[in-house]
Design an enzyme around this catalytic site. Structure first.
Site, PDB file in Angstrom:
ATOM      1  N   ASN B 205     -10.346 -38.973  -3.188  1.00  0.00           N
ATOM      2  CA  ASN B 205      -8.929 -39.143  -2.865  1.00  0.00           C
ATOM      3  C   ASN B 205      -8.199 -40.039  -3.849  1.00  0.00           C
ATOM      4  OD1 ASN B 205     -10.654 -41.129  -1.751  1.00  0.00           O
ATOM      5  ND2 ASN B 205      -8.980 -41.898  -0.504  1.00  0.00           N
ATOM      6  N   SER B 253      -8.707 -31.273   6.576  1.00  0.00           N
ATOM      7  CA  SER B 253      -7.498 -31.910   7.086  1.00  0.00           C
ATOM      8  C   SER B 253      -6.307 -30.972   6.924  1.00  0.00           C
ATOM      9  CB  SER B 253      -7.256 -33.208   6.330  1.00  0.00           C
ATOM     10  OG  SER B 253      -6.060 -33.784   6.780  1.00  0.00           O
ATOM     11  N   CYS B 379      -4.668 -46.075   2.682  1.00  0.00           N
ATOM     12  CA  CYS B 379      -5.334 -46.919   3.673  1.00  0.00           C
ATOM     13  C   CYS B 379      -5.520 -48.334   3.163  1.00  0.00           C
ATOM     14  CB  CYS B 379      -6.706 -46.367   4.011  1.00  0.00           C
ATOM     15  SG  CYS B 379      -6.768 -44.604   4.023  1.00  0.00           S
TER      16      CYS B 379
END
Lengths: 163, 455
Positions: B205, B253, B379
């Site tokens: 990611n 996802s 995050c």
């Protein structure tokens, strides 16, 4: 049209929800930093403080130009590698030391800088770095001066001995 | 101001005759930037202390992507008219919802070369990863006590592993090379007789590198160890085939592929069958693996997004690759000291993670207020620590502080890329002018030789 209005409304709505992340003063100093630049570090009237480390994400270089006879800081410059708060802290530090006596600037506390910029707790180290930079610059100037005094006193002595 | 906006909006609709191109225009954030005059301060918005003249360019597609309008079209009926619970067996509302859920299931299965029976709907890739890592290990806990994963996994896999460690399981975190790719020999060497799971993400990611999935799958087959992959960033972007990769579990996802947020899926192989302990107990939906009502509109959206991805993957890939080159070449033409983090060859084109030497990442992000980019994963972008992924790559700590991730997607335009290049160059130049490190390097001082005082 509707979409644009909707998106404008979206932004205004979010302002009320989210807390301020950067204080206006931080943004101001970041966008228009005062006294960016460098003096010649070999100039005897200049004191240089270099603090922080690249690995920690903050390096601050603060330079002061001191009037030899009065001990007043006549000018200051900084260069900073770091986050917006670090840049703002050093910019504030240069503003505050200008026109002051060296003894006076040694009393500038990181808490005053942090309060002035409303820094959040995670950014307090930026203001501490600024305080350290001021002290390092003054210390550098003093050691330089002491050295040059020793040198100028030592030189005639050497000459006398040779004669 | 309002009349100006009205005029520009009218001009736009008049100029654009076909609906598809005007749609495209609306989705592109470049349009928003050019139509709103940036000099009008009274119209500027203040958010988080930053003055923003219009909505910033969106270049953060790894964090999330906009919903494709075609996906939204597919979803809307299931909010407004066909709102039945797909698990209701006694009336039409339930039946039609159930049918829609099953269609979505086959659309997703189709994209990854699986059978619809092997797809379980979840709330997202985080939940799928939790079920995979914790569920498998807890199910086979009598015989299997060891997990192999990598240091560059997503936080939810690493955190699930930490959780397992607290319960007495053992975990091997494999290091990665400078290019971010896992060493296959080290992987082979780390597998033990009691290894219950190998978990390696397909596309990273943060840095976008693609792991050698087929080779890892072969090693896992050799040792007969279940292989789990987090394919949230890979789905719809690179060809995914569960049989070629030999994966037993795969996390997917919805919102990374222009689908809705709040929905994901878990692929679970049937032959040989992989079993998990449910992490969510309740009504026994999704064959007892994930209890809770399946959200029909979201699932329909994810299915539609997968179908579109299958159709347009080739086209998207080519466009995004072109835009990535445009961005990289544009930045490199004007700046020195720009480093691409992670392998250049083995990477998904939509992710460009760059380090700008001698410029601190957070200050660059603050300067780039008109470009929505991030310094790593969403995050962890709140913490001051440099990215653990970049550190695992062996990137110098000072360089790890300087990274910016540009995420390019289906709706990114050339104008947006050009503007992003312009703003990035402008900010990097400004900050380098302010950087003591850049000054020292220009003077010929080696920064690495300096004894820095650590704080």
């Amino acid at each position: 049209m509707l979409r644009q209005l909707a998106s404008k409304r979206l932004i205004t709505q979010r302002i009320q929800i989210l807390p301020r992340f950067y204080h206006e003063k931080v943004i101001d100093h970041f966008n228009n930093p005062r006294n960016v630049g460098s003096f010649d570090k070999n100039d005897p009237a200049v004191g240089t403080g270099l603090v922080g480390a690249p690995a920690c994400g903050d390096v601050m270089k603060l330079q002061i130009k001191v009037d030899d006879t009065t001990g007043e800081i006549v000018d200051a410059r900084f260069k900073t590698f770091g986050c917006g708060s670090a840049i703002a802290s050093s910019s504030v530090a240069t503003e505050w030391v200008k026109g002051k006596q060296m003894e006076e600037v040694m009393t500038i506390k990181n808490t005053e800088i942090a309060k002035h910029l409303s820094l959040p707790p995670v950014k307090l180290h930026c203001s501490m770095l600024a305080e350290d930079a001021i002290k390092a610059a003054v210390k550098d100037y003093k050691t330089k001066r002491a050295k040059s005094n020793v040198d100028s006193e030592a030189e005639p002595a050497v000459k006398a001995a040779q004669a | 101001m309002a009349t100006k906006l009205l005029a520009s909006a009218l001009r736009q609709t008049l100029n654009k005759k076909t609906t598809s191109s005007s749609l495209h225009r609306c989705l592109s954030t470049a349009a928003a930037l050019t139509t709103a005059p940036p000099s009008q301060n009274d119209e500027a918005m203040t958010i988080k202390g930053l003055k923003i003249s219009a909505r910033p360019l969106y270049l953060d597609m790894q964090a999330t992507s906009p919903v494709d309008p075609r996906v939204l079209d597919a979803m809307l009926p299931y909010y407004l008219a066909r709102y039945g619970n797909p698990h209701s067996r006694t009336h039409l509302y339930g039946w039609e919802s159930d049918q829609a859920v099953e269609t979505a299931r086959s659309q997703i299965a189709d994209l990854i070369g699986a059978s619809p029976k092997e797809i379980v709907f979840t709330s997202g890739a985080t939940e799928s990863n939790n079920i995979s890592v914790k569920g498998v290990m807890k199910f086979y806990k009598e015989k299997k006590r060891h997990v192999v994963t990598t240091q560059t996994e997503h936080k939810c896999v690493l955190d699930s592993c930490r959780h397992l460690q607290q319960e007495g399981f053992e975990v091997t975190y494999l290091p990665v090379g400078n290019d971010g790719i896992v060493d296959l020999e080290k992987l082979r060497g780390s597998i033990r007789p009691d290894t219950g799971l190998v978990s390696v993400m397909a596309v990273n990611n943060e840095i976008g590198v693609i792991q050698p999935m087929e080779e890892i799958g072969k090693i896992c087959r050799e040792f007969n160890v279940p292989f789990h992959t987090d394919a949230a960033q890979a789905l719809g972007k690179i060809p995914v085939d569960v049989d070629r990769w030999n994966v037993s579990l795969m996390s997917l996802s919805g919102h990374k592929i222009y689908g809705p947020k709040g929905v994901g899926a878990l692929y679970m192989r049937r032959r040989p069958r992989i079993r998990v302990e449910a992490q969510m107990n309740g009504g026994g939906q999704e064959r007892g693996i994930r209890s809770g009502t399946v959200p029909t509109p979201l699932v329909v959206g994810m299915g539609a997004a997968c179908e579109l991805a299958k159709k347009e993957m080739g086209y998207d890939e080519e466009r995004i690759r072109g835009l990535q080159e445009r961005l990289l070449n544009g930045v490199r033409a004007k700046l020195d000291g720009v480093v691409v983090n992670g392998s250049v060859e083995r990477r998904y084109a939509g992710n460009l993670n760059l380090s700008f030497a001698y410029v601190e990442g957070e200050s660059l992000l603050m300067g780039l207020k008109d470009v929505a980019v991030s310094s790593g994963s969403a995050c962890t972008s709140a913490s001051l620590e440099p990215s653990y992924v970049l550190r695992a790559l062996g990137v110098d700590e000072d360089m790890a502080h300087t990274s910016i991730r540009f995420g390019i997607g289906r709706f990114t335009t050339e104008e947006e890329i050009d503007r992003a290049v312009e703003l990035t160059v402008q900010q990097v130049d400004k900050l380098r002018e302010m950087s003591p490190l850049y000054e020292m390097v220009k003077e010929g001082i080696d920064i690495k030789q300096i004894q820095w005082s650590q704080h």
